[in-house]
Design an enzyme around this catalytic site. Sequence first.
Site, PDB file in Angstrom:
ATOM      1  N   SER A  23      39.488  48.665   3.998  1.00  0.00           N
ATOM      2  CA  SER A  23      40.062  48.189   2.736  1.00  0.00           C
ATOM      3  C   SER A  23      41.259  49.064   2.349  1.00  0.00           C
ATOM      4  O   SER A  23      41.271  50.262   2.644  1.00  0.00           O
ATOM      5  CB  SER A  23      38.975  48.281   1.663  1.00  0.00           C
ATOM      6  OG  SER A  23      39.336  47.573   0.510  1.00  0.00           O
ATOM      7  N   PRO A  24      42.252  48.491   1.655  1.00  0.00           N
ATOM      8  CA  PRO A  24      43.396  49.314   1.245  1.00  0.00           C
ATOM      9  C   PRO A  24      42.984  50.370   0.225  1.00  0.00           C
ATOM     10  O   PRO A  24      42.320  50.051  -0.764  1.00  0.00           O
ATOM     11  CB  PRO A  24      44.352  48.292   0.611  1.00  0.00           C
ATOM     12  CG  PRO A  24      43.477  47.144   0.196  1.00  0.00           C
ATOM     13  CD  PRO A  24      42.373  47.098   1.202  1.00  0.00           C
ATOM     14  N   GLN A 101      49.219  46.277   2.445  1.00  0.00           N
ATOM     15  CA  GLN A 101      49.102  45.601   1.151  1.00  0.00           C
ATOM     16  C   GLN A 101      50.401  45.767   0.365  1.00  0.00           C
ATOM     17  O   GLN A 101      50.944  46.875   0.276  1.00  0.00           O
ATOM     18  CB  GLN A 101      47.937  46.191   0.347  1.00  0.00           C
ATOM     19  CG  GLN A 101      47.607  45.337  -0.870  1.00  0.00           C
ATOM     20  CD  GLN A 101      46.517  45.935  -1.745  1.00  0.00           C
ATOM     21  OE1 GLN A 101      46.587  47.111  -2.109  1.00  0.00           O
ATOM     22  NE2 GLN A 101      45.510  45.144  -2.073  1.00  0.00           N
ATOM     23  N   TYR A 185      46.945  44.662 -11.589  1.00  0.00           N
ATOM     24  CA  TYR A 185      48.368  44.905 -11.353  1.00  0.00           C
ATOM     25  C   TYR A 185      49.160  43.633 -11.676  1.00  0.00           C
ATOM     26  O   TYR A 185      48.580  42.640 -12.128  1.00  0.00           O
ATOM     27  CB  TYR A 185      48.583  45.432  -9.923  1.00  0.00           C
ATOM     28  CG  TYR A 185      47.893  46.766  -9.741  1.00  0.00           C
ATOM     29  CD1 TYR A 185      48.428  47.923 -10.299  1.00  0.00           C
ATOM     30  CD2 TYR A 185      46.661  46.869  -9.095  1.00  0.00           C
ATOM     31  CE1 TYR A 185      47.779  49.151 -10.195  1.00  0.00           C
ATOM     32  CE2 TYR A 185      46.001  48.091  -8.986  1.00  0.00           C
ATOM     33  CZ  TYR A 185      46.564  49.226  -9.541  1.00  0.00           C
ATOM     34  OH  TYR A 185      45.917  50.436  -9.449  1.00  0.00           O
ATOM     35  N   ARG A 329      35.237  53.078   0.385  1.00  0.00           N
ATOM     36  CA  ARG A 329      34.793  54.470   0.296  1.00  0.00           C
ATOM     37  C   ARG A 329      33.945  54.940   1.474  1.00  0.00           C
ATOM     38  O   ARG A 329      34.095  56.106   1.891  1.00  0.00           O
ATOM     39  CB  ARG A 329      34.082  54.695  -1.045  1.00  0.00           C
ATOM     40  CG  ARG A 329      35.057  54.637  -2.230  1.00  0.00           C
ATOM     41  CD  ARG A 329      34.341  54.405  -3.542  1.00  0.00           C
ATOM     42  NE  ARG A 329      33.647  53.118  -3.521  1.00  0.00           N
ATOM     43  CZ  ARG A 329      32.848  52.681  -4.469  1.00  0.00           C
ATOM     44  NH1 ARG A 329      32.608  53.439  -5.534  1.00  0.00           N
ATOM     45  NH2 ARG A 329      32.272  51.495  -4.373  1.00  0.00           N
TER      46      ARG A 329
HETATM   47  C1  LIG Z   1      40.777  56.231  -3.349  1.00  0.00           C
HETATM   48  C2  LIG Z   1      40.826  54.743  -3.544  1.00  0.00           C
HETATM   49  C3  LIG Z   1      42.072  54.099  -3.555  1.00  0.00           C
HETATM   50  C4  LIG Z   1      42.129  52.701  -3.687  1.00  0.00           C
HETATM   51  N1  LIG Z   1      43.352  52.071  -3.595  1.00  0.00           N
HETATM   52  C5  LIG Z   1      43.400  50.724  -3.518  1.00  0.00           C
HETATM   53  C6  LIG Z   1      44.608  50.061  -3.173  1.00  0.00           C
HETATM   54  O1  LIG Z   1      45.639  50.671  -2.837  1.00  0.00           O
HETATM   55  N2  LIG Z   1      44.598  48.696  -3.183  1.00  0.00           N
HETATM   56  C7  LIG Z   1      43.463  47.974  -3.480  1.00  0.00           C
HETATM   57  O2  LIG Z   1      43.506  46.746  -3.487  1.00  0.00           O
HETATM   58  N3  LIG Z   1      42.294  48.589  -3.751  1.00  0.00           N
HETATM   59  C8  LIG Z   1      42.241  49.932  -3.753  1.00  0.00           C
HETATM   60  N4  LIG Z   1      41.024  50.560  -3.938  1.00  0.00           N
HETATM   61  C9  LIG Z   1      39.797  49.742  -4.015  1.00  0.00           C
HETATM   62  C10 LIG Z   1      39.142  49.617  -2.604  1.00  0.00           C
HETATM   63  O3  LIG Z   1      40.008  48.971  -1.702  1.00  0.00           O
HETATM   64  C11 LIG Z   1      37.812  48.847  -2.680  1.00  0.00           C
HETATM   65  O4  LIG Z   1      38.093  47.557  -3.156  1.00  0.00           O
HETATM   66  C12 LIG Z   1      36.788  49.532  -3.579  1.00  0.00           C
HETATM   67  O5  LIG Z   1      36.718  50.926  -3.293  1.00  0.00           O
HETATM   68  C13 LIG Z   1      35.387  48.921  -3.400  1.00  0.00           C
HETATM   69  O6  LIG Z   1      34.976  48.948  -2.053  1.00  0.00           O
HETATM   70  P1  LIG Z   1      33.924  50.077  -1.485  1.00  0.00           P
HETATM   71  O7  LIG Z   1      32.650  49.916  -2.287  1.00  0.00           O
HETATM   72  O8  LIG Z   1      33.750  49.734  -0.043  1.00  0.00           O
HETATM   73  O9  LIG Z   1      34.572  51.401  -1.721  1.00  0.00           O
HETATM   74  C14 LIG Z   1      40.931  51.953  -3.855  1.00  0.00           C
HETATM   75  C15 LIG Z   1      39.701  52.619  -3.881  1.00  0.00           C
HETATM   76  C16 LIG Z   1      39.636  53.983  -3.714  1.00  0.00           C
HETATM   77  C17 LIG Z   1      38.281  54.650  -3.687  1.00  0.00           C
END
Ligand SMILES: Cc1cc2nc3c(=O)[nH]c(=O)nc-3n(C[C@H](O)[C@H](O)[C@H](O)COP(=O)(O)O)c2cc1C
Length: 364
Positions: A23-24, A101, A185, A329
Amino acid sequence: MGPTSSQPLRLRDVTVPNRVWMSPMAQYAAGSDGKPTDWHLVHYGARAVGGVGLVMVEANAVGPLHRTTSADLGIWNEEQAAAHRRLTSFIRERGTVAGIQLQAAGRKGSHQLPWVGAGQNGSVSAADGGWRTFGPSPVAFGELNAPREAGRADIDEAVEAFAHAARMADLAGYQVVEIQASHGYLLHEFLSPLSNHRTDEYGGSPENRMRLALRVARAVREAFPARKPVFVRITATDWAEGGIPIDEAALFAKELAAAGIDLLDVTSGLVVRDQAARPPAREAVHAEFAATLRNATGLPVAPVGGIGDLSLAERLVSSGQADAVMVGRPLLRDPYFALRERPADPAAWPRQYQRALPHRALGG
Ligand SMILES: Cc1cc2nc3c(=O)[nH]c(=O)nc-3n(C[C@H](O)[C@H](O)[C@H](O)COP(=O)(O)O)c2cc1C
């Protein structure tokens, strides 16, 4: 029964080797020129070595005034595109698909780095190198400075900036672009009645609120080569009274399908500061929403959020609820997340690491 998570997925002319994707996640590690640094090469390179099928490089600003912070990556000029080539060539050499992204920050722009002060609570002033933000309406996100209301020229510029960024992403060697239309955003701010109070053709009815995001989707699809897929990160719900409900997200998703979008990356929330408007911290929190959007559109879907082990990823894909999964994460904690539970699949491991596999005898 669907495929397994280790089977490939073909989208246009791009074949993603498996269905566990990164994921981004913004690193706030770029120089003020928006170019990737050694940090990005090592960080993304490690996850590509770690066996994910697709690395989605974090939110990249589509212009300097579209950044969230002064350390955001950018993809608005050829120098940046050239600097991204180090990343795409390493990722692709591993057989991993390189995605990026594209983002415009809107009213969440010009804030401090997350580890400085109170993070997104703090706007950076012009005197400290910040910039004036714009959004659909002059309403602030939490404690950030209120944006100015976007005029027609701002809206047209944003559409062109996304299209130009898609061209730069192609030049940089990316095989997939993802339009960020979630997490509060710019595009999500126009979509949601919680942040969009306009009375012109960009506000009011769902059709009007979708207008900017759909213009961007069509412009990006047109600008990016027809052989390469375009994803949209979509919000399934705002988790707030008066916000976007799932049936409106489905309406938007159908329009995205008509615009030629290839896959929906499904998330939710974060358009207002309210803690309750964050996605609940539960396992595979967006999987059911993703299945709903898939049924409504026929598009492939990849839910994100709370997918913390490969057996869950496997269940989601093989049950046909999802075509792939996005992992955030867990991949920060462990770059080898996708490989670790696949010791029985030596082909997935880099040649250089094969001797570490349990079935291999120790050699000199
Ligand atoms: C450090 C960090 C930076 C993130 N930056 C972005 C981002 O640049 N673009 C985005 O769409 N989501 C961003 N997210 C959200 C993650 O892509 C993801 O949707 C969110 O962490 C939930 O997924 P997970 O439970 O697998 O962590 C970010 C999350 C974290 C923890």
